[in-house]
Design an enzyme around this catalytic site. Structure first.
Site, mmCIF file in Angstrom:
data_model
loop_
_atom_site.group_PDB
_atom_site.id
_atom_site.type_symbol
_atom_site.label_atom_id
_atom_site.label_comp_id
_atom_site.label_asym_id
_atom_site.label_seq_id
_atom_site.Cartn_x
_atom_site.Cartn_y
_atom_site.Cartn_z
ATOM 1 N N GLU A 281 0.824 -1.215 0.000
ATOM 2 C CA GLU A 281 0.000 0.000 0.000
ATOM 3 C C GLU A 281 0.853 1.258 0.000
ATOM 4 O OE1 GLU A 281 -2.635 0.252 3.383
ATOM 5 O OE2 GLU A 281 -3.019 -1.896 3.227
ATOM 6 N N CYS B 6 3.109 8.487 1.197
ATOM 7 C CA CYS B 6 3.549 7.587 2.260
ATOM 8 C C CYS B 6 3.774 6.219 1.622
ATOM 9 C CB CYS B 6 2.455 7.522 3.322
ATOM 10 S SG CYS B 6 2.753 6.270 4.574
ATOM 11 N N CYS C 8 5.504 -7.087 7.982
ATOM 12 C CA CYS C 8 6.441 -6.526 8.956
ATOM 13 C C CYS C 8 6.622 -7.546 10.068
ATOM 14 C CB CYS C 8 5.846 -5.235 9.534
ATOM 15 S SG CYS C 8 6.933 -4.383 10.696
ATOM 16 N N CYS D 11 4.031 -4.700 16.485
ATOM 17 C CA CYS D 11 3.340 -3.688 17.299
ATOM 18 C C CYS D 11 1.858 -4.056 17.414
ATOM 19 C CB CYS D 11 3.495 -2.295 16.688
ATOM 20 S SG CYS D 11 5.210 -1.779 16.578
ATOM 21 N N CYS E 24 -1.057 -2.408 15.213
ATOM 22 C CA CYS E 24 -0.784 -2.202 13.793
ATOM 23 C C CYS E 24 -1.251 -3.381 12.947
ATOM 24 C CB CYS E 24 0.715 -1.985 13.598
ATOM 25 S SG CYS E 24 1.165 -1.702 11.893
ATOM 26 N N CYS F 146 -2.469 1.774 8.523
ATOM 27 C CA CYS F 146 -1.449 0.975 7.835
ATOM 28 C C CYS F 146 -1.888 -0.465 7.650
ATOM 29 C CB CYS F 146 -0.166 0.941 8.652
ATOM 30 S SG CYS F 146 0.365 2.531 9.198
#
Ligand code: SAH
Length: 348
Positions: free
Chosen positions: A93, A106, A113, A117, A120, A334
């Site tokens: 994205e 962005c 990832c 976190c 997220c 995100c």
């Protein structure tokens, strides 16, 4: 051996490679211009490059290009969210935002990832792979072509941990700020990290003029560990010393990002502790009301808590902004668009 990506080469490297192929130096410059200025999607477009040279390059190098898999446009503020398909079928994205001072993009730095976190969405399925320098550039190039407007700011704040993909990130910054390419000033590039201390130190030593944003989100080690697994590896004391070092080396003020989560990190006491933690550091605090993610049960702070939090920091003489929420009506957080897309693919 895997083919090199031609768009990930710097101009001197491309000149060197072309010399080995028996091509003249000006041909390398022409080709670099096609790739990084005219944003050519393939060799076909390069009208002044001889067919034989294009054929040789085609055999020898990979030419990356993204396909738009989906676009969502916010009815509220015109923010556009792009879902891009990479050549191996993975999707990432990127977000395009229009501000008074120019357009900002962005970008993602990884597919998925591994930082974990808690609030997220990008990390829910772990890391798939790193993005290459060309694939990071491609997100900006594809958006420039699509919107037909110049991008003036780039933030590496999409999916992924940029400092977990360090070498590719640095090469990306070099290419993006190159005067022979889009020539986006390093001062208009922001890299956001969850706080990998040794990598932040390494970045400080590069003495770049980019802005470093640190995702802080809590002012005590205990609370930060609840939100961010990386906090088990590095303490806040180490992080703050590292931020001071970054400023010393680069003269660039650090941005602290702090996502406000209702009843978790948004009280007056939290604000007090944050103020003492960062006292004396040359910095700026960006407060972000947490974006609710379906898979997680974190709730956004109430408006009055956000305002009180900001007011307290200001009173202590700390620079603070509350991030305007862009594109909330379009899976703004995100990794959310990607997740929905992958889920729909599975359902067929
Ligand atoms: N890995 C990097 C960059 C990507 S995340 C980092 O951790 O900084 C970009 C920013 O968005 C980080 O500050 C991250 O903590 C924050 N973020 C992630 N999910 C969020 C959510 N649901 N609501 C608000 N902020 C979020």
């Amino acid at each position: 051996m895997e083919k090199k990506e031609i768009k990930s080469l710097t101009l001197p490297e491309l000149q060197e490679e072309m010399a080995q192929l028996g091509e003249k130096s000006f041909r390398a410059s022409q080709m670099y211009e096609w790739m990084h200025r005219k944003l050519a999607r393939d060799y076909e477009e390069m009208s002044n490059i001889p067919a034989a040279m294009k054929a040789k390059c085609g055999e020898r190098y990979r030419y990356t290009a993204l396909k738009i898999a989906a676009v969502q446009e916010s009815a509220v503020d015109g923010t556009k969210k792009f879902l891009f398909a990479l050549s191996d079928g993975n999707v990432v994205e990127s977000v395009w935002m229009r501000y008074k001072h120019g357009n900002s993009v962005c970008i993602s730095s990884q597919v998925g990832c591994r930082m974990g976190c808690r609030f997220c969405a990008s990390t829910l399925d772990g890391l798939v792979r790193n993005l290459t320098p060309a694939e990071m550039l491609d997100q900006i190039y594809a958006i420039t072509l699509e919107t037909k407007e110049r991008v003036s700011n780039v933030v590496v704040m999409g999916s992924g941990e940029p400092l977990d993909n360090y070498d590719n990130l640095l090469r990306f910054i070099t290419l993006l700020s190159d005067e022979n390419g889009l020539h986006i000033s390093q001062r208009n590039i922001t890299v956001s990290t969850c706080g990998i201390v040794p990598m932040m130190r390494r970045l400080a030593d590069e003495k770049l003029q980019i802005t470093l944003a640190l995702s802080l989100h809590a002012a005590t080690d205990e609370k930060r560990r609840e939100l961010m697994p990386i906090a088990n590896q590095y303490t806040l004391a180490e992080l703050m010393a590292c931020c001071a070092y970054y400023f010393e080396q680069t003269g660039r003020r650090i941005t602290f990002e702090y996502s406000l989560v209702r009843h978790v990190n948004d009280s007056g006491k939290d604000a007090q502790m944050l103020a003492s933690l960062i006292r004396g550091l040359n910095c700026h605090v960006n407060l972000i009301p947490v974006n609710p993610v379906k898979e997680r049960n974190y709730v956004q702070s109430e408006r009055h808590s956000v305002e009180a939090f900001a007011a307290l920091l200001q009173k202590k003489g700390i620079n603070v902004t509350v991030r305007r929420e862009m594109g909330r009506d379009i899976d703004g957080a995100c990794g959310q668009l990607r997740r929905r897309f992958l889920a729909e693919m599975k359902e067929g």
